[in-house]
Design a protein around this motif. Structure first.
Motif, PDB file in Angstrom:
ATOM      1  N   GLY A  72      94.155  78.276 111.720  1.00 32.08           N
ATOM      2  CA  GLY A  72      94.671  76.996 111.831  1.00 32.08           C
ATOM      3  C   GLY A  72      94.595  75.755 112.409  1.00 32.08           C
ATOM      4  O   GLY A  72      94.598  74.798 112.032  1.00 32.08           O
ATOM      5  N   ALA A  73      93.524  75.674 113.505  1.00 24.27           N
ATOM      6  CA  ALA A  73      93.045  74.700 114.738  1.00 24.27           C
ATOM      7  C   ALA A  73      91.788  73.864 113.183  1.00 24.27           C
ATOM      8  O   ALA A  73      91.393  74.145 112.489  1.00 24.27           O
ATOM      9  CB  ALA A  73      92.290  75.378 115.456  1.00 24.27           C
ATOM     10  N   ALA A  74      91.974  72.320 113.471  1.00 22.44           N
ATOM     11  CA  ALA A  74      91.518  72.059 113.150  1.00 22.44           C
ATOM     12  C   ALA A  74      90.217  71.294 113.891  1.00 22.44           C
ATOM     13  O   ALA A  74      90.593  70.402 114.587  1.00 22.44           O
ATOM     14  CB  ALA A  74      91.920  70.747 111.893  1.00 22.44           C
ATOM     15  N   VAL A  75      89.135  71.870 113.566  1.00 20.57           N
ATOM     16  CA  VAL A  75      87.640  71.622 114.077  1.00 20.57           C
ATOM     17  C   VAL A  75      87.180  70.397 113.548  1.00 20.57           C
ATOM     18  O   VAL A  75      86.935  70.109 112.629  1.00 20.57           O
ATOM     19  CB  VAL A  75      87.144  72.523 114.469  1.00 20.57           C
ATOM     20  N   LYS A  76      86.909  69.043 114.524  1.00 22.51           N
ATOM     21  CA  LYS A  76      85.771  68.245 114.161  1.00 22.51           C
ATOM     22  C   LYS A  76      84.866  67.414 114.529  1.00 22.51           C
ATOM     23  O   LYS A  76      85.437  68.016 115.591  1.00 22.51           O
ATOM     24  CB  LYS A  76      86.951  66.794 113.691  1.00 22.51           C
ATOM     25  N   THR A  77      84.418  66.779 113.682  1.00 25.82           N
ATOM     26  CA  THR A  77      83.459  66.126 114.306  1.00 25.82           C
ATOM     27  C   THR A  77      82.429  65.242 114.311  1.00 25.82           C
ATOM     28  O   THR A  77      82.697  64.517 113.543  1.00 25.82           O
ATOM     29  CB  THR A  77      81.888  67.244 114.161  1.00 25.82           C
ATOM     30  N   GLY A  78      82.006  64.102 114.706  1.00 25.00           N
ATOM     31  CA  GLY A  78      81.560  63.206 114.732  1.00 25.00           C
ATOM     32  C   GLY A  78      80.697  62.370 116.088  1.00 25.00           C
ATOM     33  O   GLY A  78      80.869  62.865 116.965  1.00 25.00           O
ATOM     34  N   PHE A  79      81.209  60.665 115.411  1.00 25.06           N
ATOM     35  CA  PHE A  79      80.052  59.907 116.692  1.00 25.06           C
ATOM     36  C   PHE A  79      81.286  58.550 117.072  1.00 25.06           C
ATOM     37  O   PHE A  79      81.499  58.025 116.001  1.00 25.06           O
ATOM     38  CB  PHE A  79      78.571  59.417 116.441  1.00 25.06           C
ATOM     39  N   VAL A  80      81.631  58.805 118.561  1.00 28.13           N
ATOM     40  CA  VAL A  80      82.140  57.316 119.171  1.00 28.13           C
ATOM     41  C   VAL A  80      81.235  56.559 118.677  1.00 28.13           C
ATOM     42  O   VAL A  80      80.116  56.274 118.721  1.00 28.13           O
ATOM     43  CB  VAL A  80      82.958  57.734 120.307  1.00 28.13           C
ATOM     44  N   GLU A  81      81.979  55.699 117.621  1.00 23.12           N
ATOM     45  CA  GLU A  81      81.763  53.903 118.204  1.00 23.12           C
ATOM     46  C   GLU A  81      82.084  53.080 118.999  1.00 23.12           C
ATOM     47  O   GLU A  81      83.101  53.567 119.834  1.00 23.12           O
ATOM     48  CB  GLU A  81      81.865  53.904 116.324  1.00 23.12           C
ATOM     49  N   GLY A  82      81.453  51.224 118.765  1.00 21.45           N
ATOM     50  CA  GLY A  82      81.724  51.179 120.239  1.00 21.45           C
ATOM     51  C   GLY A  82      81.120  50.982 121.185  1.00 21.45           C
ATOM     52  O   GLY A  82      80.323  51.227 121.313  1.00 21.45           O
ATOM     53  N   PRO A  83      81.579  49.549 122.299  1.00 25.75           N
ATOM     54  CA  PRO A  83      80.692  49.503 123.539  1.00 25.75           C
ATOM     55  C   PRO A  83      80.204  50.468 124.827  1.00 25.75           C
ATOM     56  O   PRO A  83      78.984  51.028 124.723  1.00 25.75           O
ATOM     57  CB  PRO A  83      81.429  48.463 124.541  1.00 25.75           C
ATOM     58  N   TYR A  84      80.864  51.927 123.718  1.00 24.00           N
ATOM     59  CA  TYR A  84      81.104  52.917 125.191  1.00 24.00           C
ATOM     60  C   TYR A  84      80.161  54.432 123.821  1.00 24.00           C
ATOM     61  O   TYR A  84      80.052  55.331 125.277  1.00 24.00           O
ATOM     62  CB  TYR A  84      81.987  53.216 125.787  1.00 24.00           C
ATOM     63  N   ALA A  85      79.877  53.976 122.664  1.00 26.32           N
ATOM     64  CA  ALA A  85      79.169  54.494 122.343  1.00 26.32           C
ATOM     65  C   ALA A  85      78.128  55.292 122.686  1.00 26.32           C
ATOM     66  O   ALA A  85      76.867  54.914 123.533  1.00 26.32           O
ATOM     67  CB  ALA A  85      78.780  54.063 121.281  1.00 26.32           C
ATOM     68  N   THR A  86      77.573  56.788 123.135  1.00 27.79           N
ATOM     69  CA  THR A  86      76.171  57.604 123.967  1.00 27.79           C
ATOM     70  C   THR A  86      75.737  58.164 122.566  1.00 27.79           C
ATOM     71  O   THR A  86      74.360  58.099 123.491  1.00 27.79           O
ATOM     72  CB  THR A  86      77.166  58.623 124.314  1.00 27.79           C
ATOM     73  N   GLY A  87      75.716  58.599 120.949  1.00 28.80           N
ATOM     74  CA  GLY A  87      74.973  58.443 120.583  1.00 28.80           C
ATOM     75  C   GLY A  87      74.932  59.999 120.921  1.00 28.80           C
ATOM     76  O   GLY A  87      74.088  61.146 119.940  1.00 28.80           O
ATOM     77  N   ILE A  88      76.171  61.173 121.275  1.00 24.42           N
ATOM     78  CA  ILE A  88      75.735  62.045 121.118  1.00 24.42           C
ATOM     79  C   ILE A  88      77.088  62.473 120.415  1.00 24.42           C
ATOM     80  O   ILE A  88      78.056  62.320 120.620  1.00 24.42           O
ATOM     81  CB  ILE A  88      76.215  62.624 123.047  1.00 24.42           C
ATOM     82  N   ARG A  89      76.767  63.762 119.776  1.00 19.55           N
ATOM     83  CA  ARG A  89      78.039  63.988 119.211  1.00 19.55           C
ATOM     84  C   ARG A  89      79.095  64.519 119.570  1.00 19.55           C
ATOM     85  O   ARG A  89      79.271  65.519 121.193  1.00 19.55           O
ATOM     86  CB  ARG A  89      77.490  65.424 117.992  1.00 19.55           C
ATOM     87  N   SER A  90      80.374  64.202 119.607  1.00 22.33           N
ATOM     88  CA  SER A  90      81.692  64.687 120.102  1.00 22.33           C
ATOM     89  C   SER A  90      82.196  66.062 119.184  1.00 22.33           C
ATOM     90  O   SER A  90      82.184  65.681 117.857  1.00 22.33           O
ATOM     91  CB  SER A  90      82.756  63.438 120.102  1.00 22.33           C
ATOM     92  N   VAL A  91      82.861  67.238 119.878  1.00 24.37           N
ATOM     93  CA  VAL A  91      83.246  68.304 119.150  1.00 24.37           C
ATOM     94  C   VAL A  91      85.326  68.333 119.287  1.00 24.37           C
ATOM     95  O   VAL A  91      85.232  68.072 120.700  1.00 24.37           O
ATOM     96  CB  VAL A  91      82.871  68.798 118.589  1.00 24.37           C
ATOM     97  N   LEU A  92      85.583  68.238 118.308  1.00 22.58           N
ATOM     98  CA  LEU A  92      87.216  68.523 118.796  1.00 22.58           C
ATOM     99  C   LEU A  92      87.840  69.549 118.446  1.00 22.58           C
ATOM    100  O   LEU A  92      87.777  69.311 116.899  1.00 22.58           O
ATOM    101  CB  LEU A  92      87.673  66.922 119.243  1.00 22.58           C
TER     102      LEU A  92
END
Length: 261
Positions: A72-92
């Protein structure tokens, strides 16, 4: 899940663990302003890095769920926006535990970091070995972490481990650093250097109903011949499945009775 085969912790080890946990819980917010070297992206010092990671994790909680694990854990992925965006996919992944399980959650996250190393085989199928190789500040450790990336060449990470209280939440952050003097020396050889990029954080939060929520969010630069673009596009499905499996192992360990260190 099989129980660890290591010997039970000694009284001296348990005393050291209690002292480390007490020191972490009593450290005033904002006490650590260790400069970072830019390897991980994000803000330029450790305190600001932790605060920005916390904000990024909060924003990422609203991302759509890409996968729901077997437990039942929710697994999500996306790209952090803003001044510190790295352009690398984050997963949580995000999951909630009963309040009575807090000690077991902390045992897997630390401090002391020695307990993290001893417990890692219970939940991390890629873990091979790790060492604390430096202490650039009183409440900061430098960690060399070695893991399998099969079928790719084995990887290692060199990063800082720091725990910070942020508005009633406990944040564990892991910014990668370089080999420069002051961070300690890595102990690995014949490996490809991977990196924990911004944001990389574990966060414990107490919910209104008394349960505790753990958000585990990592942004990985895999390194070697795997460029960021390739990682973002070609590894998404594999990484999501890996995180779902990891979340299920966490659930098994936290809700189980296997001894932890």
């Amino acid at each position: 899940m099989s129980k660890p085969t290591t010997d039970p912790p000694s009284q001296a080890y348990l005393a050291k663990k209690r002292e480390a946990m007490a020191a972490a819980s009593s450290s005033p917010s904002g006490a650590t302003s260790l400069p970072l070297d830019g390897t991980a992206g994000g803000p330029p010092d450790l305190d600001a890095w932790a605060l920005a990671c916390d904000a990024a994790a909060t924003a990422a909680e609203s991302w759509p769920t890409a996968l729901t694990s077997a437990t039942g854990a929710a697994v999500k992925t996306g790209f952090v926006e803003g001044p510190y965006a790295t352009g690398i996919r984050s997963v949580l992944w995000i999951q909630d535990f009963e309040a009575s399980k807090l000690d077991r959650v902390v045992a897997l996250l630390g401090p002391p970091f020695e307990s993290v190393i001893r417990n890692a085989p219970l939940w991390d199928g890629t873990f091979q070995s790790a060492d604390v190789v430096g202490a650039p500040a009183a409440d900061v450790k430098t960690v060399s972490w070695r893991f399998s990336a099969c079928p790719l060449w084995p990887r290692d990470l060199l990063y800082l481990f720091h725990v910070k209280e942020i508005g009633g939440k406990k944040a564990y952050v892991y910014p990668s650093v370089s080999r420069r003097e002051g961070y300690g020396k890595p102990t690995s050889c014949c490996r490809v250097r991977a990196k924990n990029m911004f944001p990389s954080i574990d966060r414990i939060e107490r919910l209104a109903d008394g349960r505790i929520r753990l958000v585990h969010m990592i942004t990985t630069r895999l390194g070697g011949l795997i460029c960021d673009c390739c990682y973002n596009s070609c590894f998404e499905s594999t990484v999501l499945q890996t995180y779902a499996s990891e979340a299920d192992k966490w659930r098994s360990v936290i809700d189980g009775d296997a001894p932890l260190y």
